[in-house]
Design a protein around this motif. Structure first.
Motif, PDB file in Angstrom:
ATOM      1  N   ARG A  73       2.094  15.242  34.508  1.00  0.00           N
ATOM      2  CA  ARG A  73       1.976  15.308  33.046  1.00  0.00           C
ATOM      3  C   ARG A  73       1.395  16.634  32.569  1.00  0.00           C
ATOM      4  NH1 ARG A  73       2.625  10.907  29.577  1.00  0.00           N
ATOM      5  NH2 ARG A  73       3.648  10.087  31.430  1.00  0.00           N
ATOM      6  N   SER A  74       0.765  17.375  33.460  1.00  0.00           N
ATOM      7  CA  SER A  74       0.163  18.643  33.042  1.00  0.00           C
ATOM      8  C   SER A  74       1.204  19.698  32.680  1.00  0.00           C
ATOM      9  CB  SER A  74      -0.764  19.186  34.137  1.00  0.00           C
ATOM     10  OG  SER A  74      -0.022  19.596  35.267  1.00  0.00           O
ATOM     11  N   ILE A  75       2.467  19.476  33.021  1.00  0.00           N
ATOM     12  CA  ILE A  75       3.497  20.451  32.625  1.00  0.00           C
ATOM     13  C   ILE A  75       3.813  20.353  31.135  1.00  0.00           C
ATOM     14  CG2 ILE A  75       4.546  20.365  34.916  1.00  0.00           C
ATOM     15  CD1 ILE A  75       6.956  18.915  33.512  1.00  0.00           C
ATOM     16  N   VAL A  76       3.394  19.267  30.485  1.00  0.00           N
ATOM     17  CA  VAL A  76       3.655  19.084  29.054  1.00  0.00           C
ATOM     18  C   VAL A  76       2.673  19.932  28.262  1.00  0.00           C
ATOM     19  CG1 VAL A  76       3.752  17.441  27.146  1.00  0.00           C
ATOM     20  CG2 VAL A  76       4.518  16.750  29.435  1.00  0.00           C
ATOM     21  N   SER A  77       3.201  20.845  27.455  1.00  0.00           N
ATOM     22  CA  SER A  77       2.339  21.747  26.692  1.00  0.00           C
ATOM     23  C   SER A  77       2.296  21.415  25.207  1.00  0.00           C
ATOM     24  CB  SER A  77       2.808  23.195  26.875  1.00  0.00           C
ATOM     25  OG  SER A  77       4.164  23.346  26.506  1.00  0.00           O
ATOM     26  N   GLU A  78       3.210  20.586  24.729  1.00  0.00           N
ATOM     27  CA  GLU A  78       3.186  20.220  23.311  1.00  0.00           C
ATOM     28  C   GLU A  78       3.810  18.847  23.114  1.00  0.00           C
ATOM     29  OE1 GLU A  78       4.749  21.833  18.927  1.00  0.00           O
ATOM     30  OE2 GLU A  78       5.068  23.041  20.736  1.00  0.00           O
ATOM     31  N   THR A  79       3.121  18.009  22.360  1.00  0.00           N
ATOM     32  CA  THR A  79       3.629  16.687  22.013  1.00  0.00           C
ATOM     33  C   THR A  79       3.328  16.402  20.544  1.00  0.00           C
ATOM     34  OG1 THR A  79       1.564  15.529  22.563  1.00  0.00           O
ATOM     35  CG2 THR A  79       3.194  15.779  24.333  1.00  0.00           C
ATOM     36  N   LYS A  80       3.924  15.364  20.037  1.00  0.00           N
ATOM     37  CA  LYS A  80       3.544  14.849  18.724  1.00  0.00           C
ATOM     38  C   LYS A  80       3.540  13.337  18.809  1.00  0.00           C
ATOM     39  CE  LYS A  80       6.234  14.834  15.188  1.00  0.00           C
ATOM     40  NZ  LYS A  80       7.155  15.221  14.087  1.00  0.00           N
ATOM     41  N   ARG A  81       2.667  12.725  18.024  1.00  0.00           N
ATOM     42  CA  ARG A  81       2.589  11.266  17.992  1.00  0.00           C
ATOM     43  C   ARG A  81       3.175  10.811  16.665  1.00  0.00           C
ATOM     44  NH1 ARG A  81       0.702   7.496  21.088  1.00  0.00           N
ATOM     45  NH2 ARG A  81      -0.168   5.544  20.283  1.00  0.00           N
ATOM     46  N   SER A  82       4.127   9.893  16.731  1.00  0.00           N
ATOM     47  CA  SER A  82       4.823   9.487  15.517  1.00  0.00           C
ATOM     48  C   SER A  82       5.346   8.065  15.654  1.00  0.00           C
ATOM     49  CB  SER A  82       5.990  10.437  15.244  1.00  0.00           C
ATOM     50  OG  SER A  82       6.758   9.997  14.134  1.00  0.00           O
ATOM     51  N   PRO A  83       5.324   7.311  14.558  1.00  0.00           N
ATOM     52  CA  PRO A  83       6.041   6.025  14.555  1.00  0.00           C
ATOM     53  C   PRO A  83       7.543   6.304  14.564  1.00  0.00           C
ATOM     54  CG  PRO A  83       4.458   6.181  12.736  1.00  0.00           C
ATOM     55  CD  PRO A  83       4.625   7.550  13.290  1.00  0.00           C
ATOM     56  N   VAL A  84       8.298   5.485  15.284  1.00  0.00           N
ATOM     57  CA  VAL A  84       9.742   5.679  15.349  1.00  0.00           C
ATOM     58  C   VAL A  84      10.468   4.346  15.210  1.00  0.00           C
ATOM     59  CG1 VAL A  84       9.632   7.777  16.756  1.00  0.00           C
ATOM     60  CG2 VAL A  84       9.744   5.540  17.878  1.00  0.00           C
ATOM     61  N   LEU A  85      11.684   4.441  14.716  1.00  0.00           N
ATOM     62  CA  LEU A  85      12.611   3.313  14.652  1.00  0.00           C
ATOM     63  C   LEU A  85      13.950   3.777  15.206  1.00  0.00           C
ATOM     64  CD1 LEU A  85      11.875   1.959  11.054  1.00  0.00           C
ATOM     65  CD2 LEU A  85      11.383   0.760  13.196  1.00  0.00           C
ATOM     66  N   VAL A  86      14.843   2.833  15.481  1.00  0.00           N
ATOM     67  CA  VAL A  86      16.191   3.154  15.926  1.00  0.00           C
ATOM     68  C   VAL A  86      17.183   2.558  14.939  1.00  0.00           C
ATOM     69  CG1 VAL A  86      17.906   2.914  17.769  1.00  0.00           C
ATOM     70  CG2 VAL A  86      15.484   3.235  18.346  1.00  0.00           C
ATOM     71  N   GLU A  87      18.103   3.385  14.457  1.00  0.00           N
ATOM     72  CA  GLU A  87      19.129   2.935  13.512  1.00  0.00           C
ATOM     73  C   GLU A  87      20.174   2.097  14.247  1.00  0.00           C
ATOM     74  OE1 GLU A  87      21.162   1.798  10.758  1.00  0.00           O
ATOM     75  OE2 GLU A  87      19.721   3.305  10.031  1.00  0.00           O
ATOM     76  N   VAL A  88      20.411   0.886  13.764  1.00  0.00           N
ATOM     77  CA  VAL A  88      21.374   0.003  14.418  1.00  0.00           C
ATOM     78  C   VAL A  88      22.573  -0.330  13.538  1.00  0.00           C
ATOM     79  CG1 VAL A  88      19.670  -1.029  15.956  1.00  0.00           C
ATOM     80  CG2 VAL A  88      20.096  -2.073  13.720  1.00  0.00           C
ATOM     81  N   LYS A  89      22.568   0.077  12.281  1.00  0.00           N
ATOM     82  CA  LYS A  89      23.616  -0.329  11.355  1.00  0.00           C
ATOM     83  C   LYS A  89      24.588   0.782  10.970  1.00  0.00           C
ATOM     84  CE  LYS A  89      20.851  -4.008   9.251  1.00  0.00           C
ATOM     85  NZ  LYS A  89      20.271  -4.537   7.994  1.00  0.00           N
ATOM     86  N   GLY A  90      24.187   2.029  11.106  1.00  0.00           N
ATOM     87  CA  GLY A  90      25.035   3.110  10.652  1.00  0.00           C
ATOM     88  C   GLY A  90      26.255   3.307  11.537  1.00  0.00           C
ATOM     89  N   ASP A  91      27.203   4.082  11.051  1.00  0.00           N
ATOM     90  CA  ASP A  91      28.362   4.451  11.845  1.00  0.00           C
ATOM     91  C   ASP A  91      28.069   5.774  12.543  1.00  0.00           C
ATOM     92  OD1 ASP A  91      30.810   4.766  12.995  1.00  0.00           O
ATOM     93  OD2 ASP A  91      31.822   5.393  11.157  1.00  0.00           O
ATOM     94  N   VAL A  92      27.954   6.833  11.772  1.00  0.00           N
ATOM     95  CA  VAL A  92      27.634   8.140  12.355  1.00  0.00           C
ATOM     96  C   VAL A  92      26.223   8.150  12.937  1.00  0.00           C
ATOM     97  CG1 VAL A  92      27.325  10.590  11.828  1.00  0.00           C
ATOM     98  CG2 VAL A  92      29.230   9.328  10.826  1.00  0.00           C
ATOM     99  N   THR A  93      25.307   7.399  12.334  1.00  0.00           N
ATOM    100  CA  THR A  93      23.896   7.451  12.746  1.00  0.00           C
ATOM    101  C   THR A  93      23.496   6.317  13.681  1.00  0.00           C
ATOM    102  OG1 THR A  93      23.238   6.204  10.778  1.00  0.00           O
ATOM    103  CG2 THR A  93      23.198   8.623  10.639  1.00  0.00           C
TER     104      THR A  93
END
Length: 318
Positions: free
Chosen positions: A257-277
């Motif tokens: 894990r020490s190779i990771v130099s930058e991260t961000k913490r964020s809430p996320v969702l996954v789109e399940v209804k779109g066509d392109v998305t």
């Protein structure tokens, strides 16, 4: 120095998955206690054979291989064919003259095996998911306490900039958006996501890639041959300025894990209804995190140290 890691790999072994598996097997710090297979880059039957092929190459057929799900939770998507990159067999169309016996595949289903291993190693397992998340979604539905028993979940998947290697999404999430949605919503262990965008930005120079795939060893020749199709396409059709590494980058993050130099913490969702998305991973404003539809927080890897990645890739082909 990499810390000790008890690992279960959930994978749809294609070409770059094979490299990730080679990396795990080459590291003394990794105790790989099982490989659970899932549909994705190629058919589930091919995934099983490909997994055994890599294990045989490394003289590690002692690692248990489990047969998982052969299709998405809801319905197949005709746009998920990955043969352009991985070949019809998932291994770049490179035949194996002496394939290992399919009798080595465990009789226990992969989803049941995931639940059992978590019970046997509570709080110890790093579950590394580098394919569609169908097995993982089913595991948490069968046992809602499953994820609480994991040390962590690390996912190669999703995207953070509204583009991917499918219309608006990354391949693994695009193949089974419902499984990705369930996993990111319902897993309670720490989750790290290595998204498509990060893998592209943290690619390696083509000069170094050519040197690496010229390594004069049995594993070096194997890697050169299976990656040739996909990487030739990456240079020619996608015109990538860097050699993209997806599953290997994710494996490198887990190993050290020490190779990771930058991260961000964020809430996320996954789109399940779109066509392109459909299958797109969506970040949510953290100030609204308490809203029930705004997802749970994950750690998103943004930048990694190239030298650390190279070191592990070289170790994999020794």
């Amino acid at each position: 120095m990499a810390s000790k890691c008890t690992m279960v790999l959930d994978t749809d072994v294609g070409t770059d998955d094979a490299v990730a598996l080679l990396m795990a097997l080459s590291q003394p710090s990794v105790d790989l206690i099982g490989v659970t297979c899932v549909h994705g880059n190629t058919s589930l039957d091919n995934v099983l054979v490909n997994t055994l092929r890599v294990l045989k190459l490394c003289n590690r057929l002692d690692v248990p291989v489990y047969k998982g799900t052969a299709c998405p939770l809801i319905s197949s998507n005709k746009r998920t064919d990955a043969s352009f990159t991985h070949g019809s067999d998932g291994m770049g169309g490179i035949p194996d003259p002496h394939p290992p016996s399919r009798d080595l595949i465990q009789s226990e289903h992969a989803v049941n095996a995931l639940i059992r291993m978590a019970n046997e190693h509570p709080g110890e397992i790093s579950l590394v998911a580098i394919g569609p998340l169908t097995n993982l979604a089913l595991a948490t539905k069968m046992d809602p306490e499953f994820s609480k028993k994991l040390k962590e979940l690390v996912i190669m998947g999703g995207n953070i900039e509204g583009r991917g290697n499918r219309p608006g999404a990354e391949f693994n999430f695009f193949v089974d958006p419902e499984a990705a949605y369930i996993t990111l919503q319902e897993y309670t262990c720490p989750i790290t996501v290595v998204p498509w965008d990060t893998c592209v930005r943290n690619g390696l120079t083509w000069e170094w890639y050519d040197q690496w795939t010229s390594t004069d060893t049995v594993k070096g020749h194997f890697v050169r041959d299976i990656l040739k199709r996909g990487m030739t396409n990456a240079r020619t059709f996608y015109k990538r300025h860097l050699a993209p590494i997806f599953d290997p980058l994710t494996m490198a993050v887990v190993i050290n894990r020490s190779i990771v130099s930058e991260t961000k913490r964020s809430p996320v969702l996954v789109e399940v209804k779109g066509d392109v998305t459909r299958g797109q991973m969506v970040q949510v404003d953290a100030s609204f995190v308490d809203h029930p539809k705004n997802g749970r927080e994950v750690d998103i890897v943004l930048k990694c140290d190239a030298d650390g990645i190279k070191e592990m890739l070289m170790k994999a082909v020794e």
